[in-house]
Scaffold this motif. Structure first.
Motif, PDB file in Angstrom:
ATOM      1  N   ALA A  83       6.898-136.194  -9.020  1.00  0.00           N
ATOM      2  CA  ALA A  83       6.047-137.387  -9.072  1.00  0.00           C
ATOM      3  C   ALA A  83       6.428-138.415  -8.010  1.00  0.00           C
ATOM      4  CB  ALA A  83       6.138-138.036 -10.458  1.00  0.00           C
ATOM      5  N   ARG A  84       7.557-138.250  -7.369  1.00  0.00           N
ATOM      6  CA  ARG A  84       8.022-139.195  -6.360  1.00  0.00           C
ATOM      7  C   ARG A  84       7.277-139.014  -5.047  1.00  0.00           C
ATOM      8  NH1 ARG A  84      13.699-137.558  -5.341  1.00  0.00           N
ATOM      9  NH2 ARG A  84      13.180-138.640  -3.426  1.00  0.00           N
ATOM     10  N   THR A  85       7.227-140.087  -4.282  1.00  0.00           N
ATOM     11  CA  THR A  85       6.756-139.988  -2.901  1.00  0.00           C
ATOM     12  C   THR A  85       7.816-139.197  -2.141  1.00  0.00           C
ATOM     13  OG1 THR A  85       5.749-142.151  -3.147  1.00  0.00           O
ATOM     14  CG2 THR A  85       6.047-141.337  -0.894  1.00  0.00           C
ATOM     15  N   SER A  86       7.409-138.365  -1.225  1.00  0.00           N
ATOM     16  CA  SER A  86       8.347-137.510  -0.480  1.00  0.00           C
ATOM     17  C   SER A  86       9.186-136.671  -1.437  1.00  0.00           C
ATOM     18  CB  SER A  86       9.244-138.346   0.431  1.00  0.00           C
ATOM     19  OG  SER A  86       8.475-139.085   1.333  1.00  0.00           O
ATOM     20  N   ALA A  87       8.538-136.044  -2.378  1.00  0.00           N
ATOM     21  CA  ALA A  87       9.223-135.231  -3.388  1.00  0.00           C
ATOM     22  C   ALA A  87       9.869-134.005  -2.751  1.00  0.00           C
ATOM     23  CB  ALA A  87       8.230-134.796  -4.458  1.00  0.00           C
ATOM     24  N   PRO A  88      11.030-133.609  -3.258  1.00  0.00           N
ATOM     25  CA  PRO A  88      11.653-132.389  -2.749  1.00  0.00           C
ATOM     26  C   PRO A  88      10.935-131.150  -3.275  1.00  0.00           C
ATOM     27  CG  PRO A  88      12.913-133.239  -4.601  1.00  0.00           C
ATOM     28  CD  PRO A  88      11.831-134.246  -4.309  1.00  0.00           C
ATOM     29  N   VAL A  89      11.130-130.052  -2.603  1.00  0.00           N
ATOM     30  CA  VAL A  89      10.688-128.762  -3.111  1.00  0.00           C
ATOM     31  C   VAL A  89      11.643-128.400  -4.243  1.00  0.00           C
ATOM     32  CG1 VAL A  89      10.513-126.301  -2.557  1.00  0.00           C
ATOM     33  CG2 VAL A  89       9.752-128.020  -0.894  1.00  0.00           C
ATOM     34  N   VAL A  90      11.109-127.915  -5.362  1.00  0.00           N
ATOM     35  CA  VAL A  90      11.961-127.526  -6.489  1.00  0.00           C
ATOM     36  C   VAL A  90      11.779-126.038  -6.759  1.00  0.00           C
ATOM     37  CG1 VAL A  90      12.549-127.875  -8.914  1.00  0.00           C
ATOM     38  CG2 VAL A  90      11.825-129.830  -7.510  1.00  0.00           C
ATOM     39  N   LEU A  91      12.896-125.340  -6.792  1.00  0.00           N
ATOM     40  CA  LEU A  91      12.933-123.921  -7.125  1.00  0.00           C
ATOM     41  C   LEU A  91      13.617-123.805  -8.483  1.00  0.00           C
ATOM     42  CD1 LEU A  91      12.710-120.879  -6.502  1.00  0.00           C
ATOM     43  CD2 LEU A  91      14.832-121.085  -5.194  1.00  0.00           C
ATOM     44  N   LEU A  92      12.895-123.307  -9.485  1.00  0.00           N
ATOM     45  CA  LEU A  92      13.454-123.142 -10.820  1.00  0.00           C
ATOM     46  C   LEU A  92      14.256-121.855 -10.899  1.00  0.00           C
ATOM     47  CD1 LEU A  92      10.366-124.027 -13.034  1.00  0.00           C
ATOM     48  CD2 LEU A  92      12.346-125.482 -12.569  1.00  0.00           C
ATOM     49  N   LEU A  93      15.364-121.926 -11.617  1.00  0.00           N
ATOM     50  CA  LEU A  93      16.215-120.761 -11.845  1.00  0.00           C
ATOM     51  C   LEU A  93      16.554-120.687 -13.324  1.00  0.00           C
ATOM     52  CD1 LEU A  93      18.403-121.645  -8.850  1.00  0.00           C
ATOM     53  CD2 LEU A  93      17.372-119.401  -9.070  1.00  0.00           C
ATOM     54  N   SER A  94      16.596-119.479 -13.868  1.00  0.00           N
ATOM     55  CA  SER A  94      16.986-119.308 -15.253  1.00  0.00           C
ATOM     56  C   SER A  94      17.268-117.837 -15.510  1.00  0.00           C
ATOM     57  CB  SER A  94      15.883-119.796 -16.197  1.00  0.00           C
ATOM     58  OG  SER A  94      16.336-119.757 -17.527  1.00  0.00           O
ATOM     59  N   THR A  95      17.751-117.564 -16.710  1.00  0.00           N
ATOM     60  CA  THR A  95      17.984-116.181 -17.107  1.00  0.00           C
ATOM     61  C   THR A  95      16.754-115.565 -17.765  1.00  0.00           C
ATOM     62  OG1 THR A  95      18.932-116.941 -19.189  1.00  0.00           O
ATOM     63  CG2 THR A  95      20.475-116.490 -17.382  1.00  0.00           C
ATOM     64  N   TYR A  96      15.704-116.373 -17.992  1.00  0.00           N
ATOM     65  CA  TYR A  96      14.449-115.828 -18.527  1.00  0.00           C
ATOM     66  C   TYR A  96      13.872-114.830 -17.525  1.00  0.00           C
ATOM     67  CZ  TYR A  96      14.437-119.706 -21.859  1.00  0.00           C
ATOM     68  OH  TYR A  96      14.759-120.594 -22.846  1.00  0.00           O
ATOM     69  N   ASP A  97      13.077-113.878 -18.015  1.00  0.00           N
ATOM     70  CA  ASP A  97      12.516-112.881 -17.109  1.00  0.00           C
ATOM     71  C   ASP A  97      11.451-113.495 -16.195  1.00  0.00           C
ATOM     72  OD1 ASP A  97      10.108-112.981 -18.593  1.00  0.00           O
ATOM     73  OD2 ASP A  97      10.665-111.253 -19.802  1.00  0.00           O
ATOM     74  N   GLU A  98      11.051-112.726 -15.207  1.00  0.00           N
ATOM     75  CA  GLU A  98      10.090-113.197 -14.202  1.00  0.00           C
ATOM     76  C   GLU A  98       8.770-113.645 -14.824  1.00  0.00           C
ATOM     77  OE1 GLU A  98      10.257-113.644 -10.848  1.00  0.00           O
ATOM     78  OE2 GLU A  98      12.297-112.921 -10.629  1.00  0.00           O
ATOM     79  N   ASP A  99       8.354-113.012 -15.922  1.00  0.00           N
ATOM     80  CA  ASP A  99       7.083-113.362 -16.555  1.00  0.00           C
ATOM     81  C   ASP A  99       7.044-114.811 -17.024  1.00  0.00           C
ATOM     82  OD1 ASP A  99       6.203-110.775 -16.127  1.00  0.00           O
ATOM     83  OD2 ASP A  99       6.779-110.089 -18.130  1.00  0.00           O
ATOM     84  N   ALA A 100       8.177-115.367 -17.391  1.00  0.00           N
ATOM     85  CA  ALA A 100       8.234-116.763 -17.846  1.00  0.00           C
ATOM     86  C   ALA A 100       8.022-117.732 -16.696  1.00  0.00           C
ATOM     87  CB  ALA A 100       9.570-117.041 -18.515  1.00  0.00           C
ATOM     88  N   GLY A 101       8.290-117.290 -15.490  1.00  0.00           N
ATOM     89  CA  GLY A 101       8.224-118.165 -14.325  1.00  0.00           C
ATOM     90  C   GLY A 101       6.872-118.822 -14.106  1.00  0.00           C
ATOM     91  N   ALA A 102       5.796-118.080 -14.250  1.00  0.00           N
ATOM     92  CA  ALA A 102       4.459-118.642 -14.011  1.00  0.00           C
ATOM     93  C   ALA A 102       4.172-119.787 -14.979  1.00  0.00           C
ATOM     94  CB  ALA A 102       3.395-117.560 -14.138  1.00  0.00           C
ATOM     95  N   ARG A 103       4.572-119.618 -16.233  1.00  0.00           N
ATOM     96  CA  ARG A 103       4.368-120.674 -17.227  1.00  0.00           C
ATOM     97  C   ARG A 103       5.201-121.902 -16.872  1.00  0.00           C
ATOM     98  NH1 ARG A 103       7.248-121.972 -21.703  1.00  0.00           N
ATOM     99  NH2 ARG A 103       8.368-119.991 -21.666  1.00  0.00           N
ATOM    100  N   PHE A 104       6.454-121.688 -16.478  1.00  0.00           N
ATOM    101  CA  PHE A 104       7.321-122.810 -16.099  1.00  0.00           C
ATOM    102  C   PHE A 104       6.744-123.572 -14.910  1.00  0.00           C
ATOM    103  CE2 PHE A 104      11.173-120.243 -17.736  1.00  0.00           C
ATOM    104  CZ  PHE A 104      10.995-120.720 -19.020  1.00  0.00           C
ATOM    105  N   CYS A 133       5.412-127.713 -14.738  1.00  0.00           N
ATOM    106  CA  CYS A 133       6.149-128.800 -14.077  1.00  0.00           C
ATOM    107  C   CYS A 133       5.864-128.993 -12.590  1.00  0.00           C
ATOM    108  CB  CYS A 133       7.645-128.613 -14.292  1.00  0.00           C
ATOM    109  SG  CYS A 133       8.321-127.186 -13.421  1.00  0.00           S
ATOM    110  N   GLY A 134       5.165-128.064 -11.957  1.00  0.00           N
ATOM    111  CA  GLY A 134       4.857-128.234 -10.539  1.00  0.00           C
ATOM    112  C   GLY A 134       5.925-127.753  -9.580  1.00  0.00           C
ATOM    113  N   ALA A 135       6.835-126.933 -10.057  1.00  0.00           N
ATOM    114  CA  ALA A 135       7.848-126.361  -9.164  1.00  0.00           C
ATOM    115  C   ALA A 135       7.176-125.421  -8.168  1.00  0.00           C
ATOM    116  CB  ALA A 135       8.894-125.598  -9.970  1.00  0.00           C
TER     117      ALA A 135
END
Length: 123
Positions: A73-94, A98-100
């Motif tokens: 939501a910030r001006t000049s927002a950083p790129v965010v890469l989400l990481l977790s132990t959840y499987d790849e299928d969860a990634g699209a929902r995440f 949140c806009g990662a």
């Protein structure tokens, strides 16, 4: 290539070390800071102005998804890469929540995936 500054966010020391090692091995990327919670991530990102944030999904306090929403939501927002132990299928929902820019499982995270995610997010 201009070096990509990276903020690493994880509440588990082994994963912080592992992600730091990947960044150090990847030419053109450097660690500017580390945070152990969503709140710390938001504060650190404001102070350090990283280009990229590696964000764990499960964090104490506000989770990685809420921290990502706040960063994006910030001006000049950083790129965010989400990481977790959840499987790849969860990634699209995440990502949708949140806009990662991308999601990578911790077990698959390495220099190639880091470069791929950065390139996809910035082109």
């Amino acid at each position: 290539m201009i070096p990509v500054s990276v903020l690493i966010v994880d509440d588990q020391a082994p994963f912080l070390r592992a992600m730091s090692a990947v960044i150090e091995e990847t030419e053109g990327f450097w660690v500017v800071g580390r945070a152990g919670s969503g709140e710390e991530a938001v504060v650190a990102a404001r102070a350090l102005l990283p280009d990229l944030v590696l964000m764990d999904v499960n964090l104490p306090g506000i989770d990685g998804l809420e921290a990502t929403r706040r960063l994006r939501a910030r001006t000049s927002a950083p790129v965010v890469l989400l990481l977790s132990t959840y499987d790849e299928d969860a990634g699209a929902r995440f990502i949708a929540e949140c806009g990662a820019a991308a999601y990578v499982t911790k077990s698959a995270f390495g220099p190639d995936r880091l470069r791929e995610a950065w390139t996809a997010a910035t082109n």
